[in-house]
Design an enzyme around this catalytic site. Structure first.
Site, mmCIF file in Angstrom:
data_model
loop_
_atom_site.group_PDB
_atom_site.id
_atom_site.type_symbol
_atom_site.label_atom_id
_atom_site.label_comp_id
_atom_site.label_asym_id
_atom_site.label_seq_id
_atom_site.Cartn_x
_atom_site.Cartn_y
_atom_site.Cartn_z
ATOM 1 N N CYS A 112 109.941 113.344 58.599
ATOM 2 C CA CYS A 112 109.258 112.826 57.401
ATOM 3 C C CYS A 112 108.165 113.812 57.007
ATOM 4 C CB CYS A 112 108.661 111.453 57.688
ATOM 5 S SG CYS A 112 107.545 110.882 56.386
ATOM 6 N N HIS A 172 103.337 105.815 49.636
ATOM 7 C CA HIS A 172 102.233 106.603 49.075
ATOM 8 C C HIS A 172 101.892 106.085 47.696
ATOM 9 C CE1 HIS A 172 106.034 108.568 47.985
ATOM 10 N NE2 HIS A 172 105.453 108.936 46.850
ATOM 11 N N CYS A 211 104.626 112.432 57.189
ATOM 12 C CA CYS A 211 104.149 112.325 58.573
ATOM 13 C C CYS A 211 103.691 113.698 59.072
ATOM 14 C CB CYS A 211 105.237 111.770 59.487
ATOM 15 S SG CYS A 211 105.467 109.979 59.359
ATOM 16 N N HIS A 266 103.634 105.519 59.620
ATOM 17 C CA HIS A 266 104.840 105.586 58.782
ATOM 18 C C HIS A 266 105.322 104.199 58.389
ATOM 19 C CE1 HIS A 266 108.434 107.422 57.042
ATOM 20 N NE2 HIS A 266 109.027 106.291 57.419
HETATM 21 P P1 AMP Z 1 107.728 110.023 44.897
HETATM 22 O O1 AMP Z 1 108.723 110.702 43.980
HETATM 23 O O2 AMP Z 1 107.051 108.836 44.292
HETATM 24 O O3 AMP Z 1 108.339 109.751 46.238
HETATM 25 O O4 AMP Z 1 106.548 111.060 45.101
HETATM 26 C C1 AMP Z 1 106.587 112.096 46.033
HETATM 27 C C2 AMP Z 1 105.626 113.134 45.566
HETATM 28 O O5 AMP Z 1 105.367 113.995 46.635
HETATM 29 C C3 AMP Z 1 106.141 113.985 44.407
HETATM 30 O O6 AMP Z 1 105.276 113.838 43.286
HETATM 31 C C4 AMP Z 1 106.114 115.406 44.983
HETATM 32 O O7 AMP Z 1 105.710 116.361 44.036
HETATM 33 C C5 AMP Z 1 105.121 115.271 46.116
HETATM 34 N N1 AMP Z 1 105.271 116.210 47.211
HETATM 35 C C6 AMP Z 1 106.404 116.502 47.894
HETATM 36 N N2 AMP Z 1 106.144 117.394 48.858
HETATM 37 C C7 AMP Z 1 104.817 117.668 48.790
HETATM 38 C C8 AMP Z 1 103.940 118.507 49.520
HETATM 39 N N3 AMP Z 1 104.361 119.277 50.541
HETATM 40 N N4 AMP Z 1 102.624 118.556 49.157
HETATM 41 C C9 AMP Z 1 102.184 117.796 48.136
HETATM 42 N N5 AMP Z 1 102.956 116.964 47.416
HETATM 43 C C10 AMP Z 1 104.267 116.914 47.735
#
Ligand code: AMP
Length: 112
Positions: free
Chosen positions: A3, A98, A6, A45
């Site tokens: 994850c 989140h 995580c 988680h």
């Molecule tokens: P969701 O689509 O609601 O699951 O949101 C997940 C979010 O995580 C998206 O807006 C991605 O741009 C963001 N995301 C994915 N990987 C990372 C990362 N390594 N650092 C910061 N944000 C991330």
């Protein structure tokens, strides 16, 4: 468990940290959709809001409890939007609960 959030919470993957305490971490989204786009995650988680139970509801309370702290740290004095996506139709791409905290401009009225 494989994850990404995580791993970010454990410090194994770097992030642009905004706020942290013993139970939550907030950092800037890697693909911002507003001038300010923060993510607030629990260090525990839980896959999504749909997985919450009476026993794990405190995890959501921890995340929401951090919202004003993150908003203030980001200078969002005029308001903001808090979103949590769930599952396929909710376009959840990371299966770790989140909140998106979006602001820094007047956001569109449409929600979906
Ligand atoms: P969701 O689509 O609601 O699951 O949101 C997940 C979010 O995580 C998206 O807006 C991605 O741009 C963001 N995301 C994915 N990987 C990372 C990362 N390594 N650092 C910061 N944000 C991330």
């Amino acid at each position: 468990m494989d994850c990404i959030f995580c791993k970010i919470a454990a410090g194994e993957i770097p992030c642009k940290k905004i706020y942290e305490d013993e139970r939550v971490l907030a950092f800037f989204d890697i693909q911002p959709q507003a001038p300010v786009h923060a993510l607030i995650i629990p260090k525990t988680h839980v896959a999504s809001a749909d997985e919450l139970t009476a026993q794990t509801a405190g995890v959501a309370a921890d995340v929401f409890g951090a919202v004003p702290k993150v908003a203030r740290a980001c200078g969002l004095t005029r308001g903001y939007r808090v979103i949590t996506n769930v599952g396929e139709d909710g376009c959840q791409s990371v299966r770790h609960l989140h909140c998106h905290l979006l602001g820094g401009r007047k956001l569109p009225e449409e929600m979906g």
